[in-house]
Write an enzyme that holds these catalytic residues in place. Structure first.
Site, PDB file in Angstrom:
ATOM      1  N   CYS A 102       0.846  -1.195   0.000  1.00 27.76           N
ATOM      2  CA  CYS A 102       0.000   0.000   0.000  1.00 27.76           C
ATOM      3  C   CYS A 102       0.878   1.241   0.000  1.00 27.76           C
ATOM      4  CB  CYS A 102      -0.906  -0.033   1.232  1.00 27.76           C
ATOM      5  SG  CYS A 102      -1.672   1.539   1.639  1.00 27.76           S
TER       6      CYS A 102
ATOM      7  N   CYS B 122       0.332   3.725   2.845  1.00 23.94           N
ATOM      8  CA  CYS B 122       0.804   3.164   4.121  1.00 23.94           C
ATOM      9  C   CYS B 122       2.312   3.353   4.258  1.00 23.94           C
ATOM     10  CB  CYS B 122       0.462   1.679   4.205  1.00 23.94           C
ATOM     11  SG  CYS B 122      -1.297   1.288   4.068  1.00 23.94           S
TER      12      CYS B 122
END
Length: 297
Positions: A214, A217
């Site tokens: 991600c 993230c």
């Protein structure tokens, strides 16, 4: 932000999105955040069986320090042996070319990072060095340089192209973190134990829930590490990757996490709230708010 279902519906080979650009509405004056360097221009690269060429505009370069922590490999056999020797440690590989200005720009920063992260292995592959390195690049499907691939246990877990120093550092921290103050959680039971451990001390627990591949993230994780070092007396920071195993995925479903990164704020055994996003300022503001500081957006 990224939805959990959109990541899980893709095969592993495509789980390498570019990080989302999320603007912050909270103006933070904290001086410990460095200003992100602009991501350098993407290379136009062509590679034939005879020649590996790159095109890039010239730019100032940082002089590399001692690079003894970066292993140079010259063939598929040496490459595979280096991954095998590293076992379950993170291995960061830069695929570069001698006539690539971007490769010259980013390499000194990789050398700096290698000296800071002793538990991470670093490898350099010059794609235009020989026929053997060209074959290695072909096997690893490298079409543009500089290209960074991240491996654990001989498995490629992530890759990036044309990234700047800050993103490179973020990737190394995210995929190789094993020594910071951020508690690494690997199951729902780990979360329950952490919450139980801090019921009596009344500390705020900030749980960073994300996915392995991600971009947002990865982008916010260096901020999480910095905050964990600064707020160690009052806040406990923890992290879980929801797609690590079935137990973690059940925890995501139980907590109704549908977008990542999601930060859960827990105190005295209860979830007090959450923040969804990767904005540094907004995250700091939410943490301060749950610490009793009045914050206006």
């Amino acid at each position: 932000m990224a939805t959990v279902t959109s990541f899980l519906s893709k095969p592993p080979s495509s789980l390498c999105p570019k990080p989302n650009t999320l603007s912050s509405v909270f103006s933070s004056s904290l001086s410990f955040f460095t200003k992100p360097r602009p991501i350098t221009t993407r290379l136009e690269t062509s590679r034939t069986a005879k020649k590996f060429t790159t095109k890039a505009t010239a730019a100032p370069t940082k002089k590399a320090g001692s690079d003894e922590r970066v292993k140079k490999v010259h063939s598929i056999e040496e490459f595979d042996d280096a991954l095998r020797t590293a076992k379950n440690r993170l291995v960061v590989v830069e695929f570069a070319a001698s006539d690539s200005d971007q490769s010259l720009q980013i390499y000194p920063f990789m050398v700096d990072i290698s000296r800071q992260c002793n538990d991470v292995e670093f490898i350099l592959v010059m794609g235009d060095e020989s026929e053997k390195t060209k074959e290695l690049c072909k096997r690893e499907r490298i079409d543009q340089v500089p290209h960074f691939s991240f491996y654990k246990s001989m498995e490629k877990i992530h890759e990036e192209e044309a990234i700047g120093p800050d993103m490179l550092m973020g990737d190394v921290l995210y995929y190789g973190d094993s020594h910071s103050a951020v508690v690494q959680l690997h199951s729902g039971e780990d979360v329950e134990r952490l919450i139980e451990d801090h019921k009596s001390d009344h500390k705020l627990v900030v749980l960073d829930v994300g996915l392995k591949h991600c971009g947002p993230c990865v982008k916010v994780y260096p901020t999480v590490i910095k905050l964990s070092r600064m707020m160690t007396d009052t806040v406990v920071f923890a992290r879980m990757n929801g797609d690590e195993n079935d137990s973690c995925m059940r925890f995501l479903r139980d907590m109704d996490v549908v977008e990542v990164p999601t930060f859960l704020f827990i105190r005295d055994g209860e979830i007090k709230g959450r923040y969804v996003g990767s904005g540094k300022g907004e995250l700091i503001g939410e943490i301060l708010r749950y610490q009793g500081v009045r914050v206006t957006y």
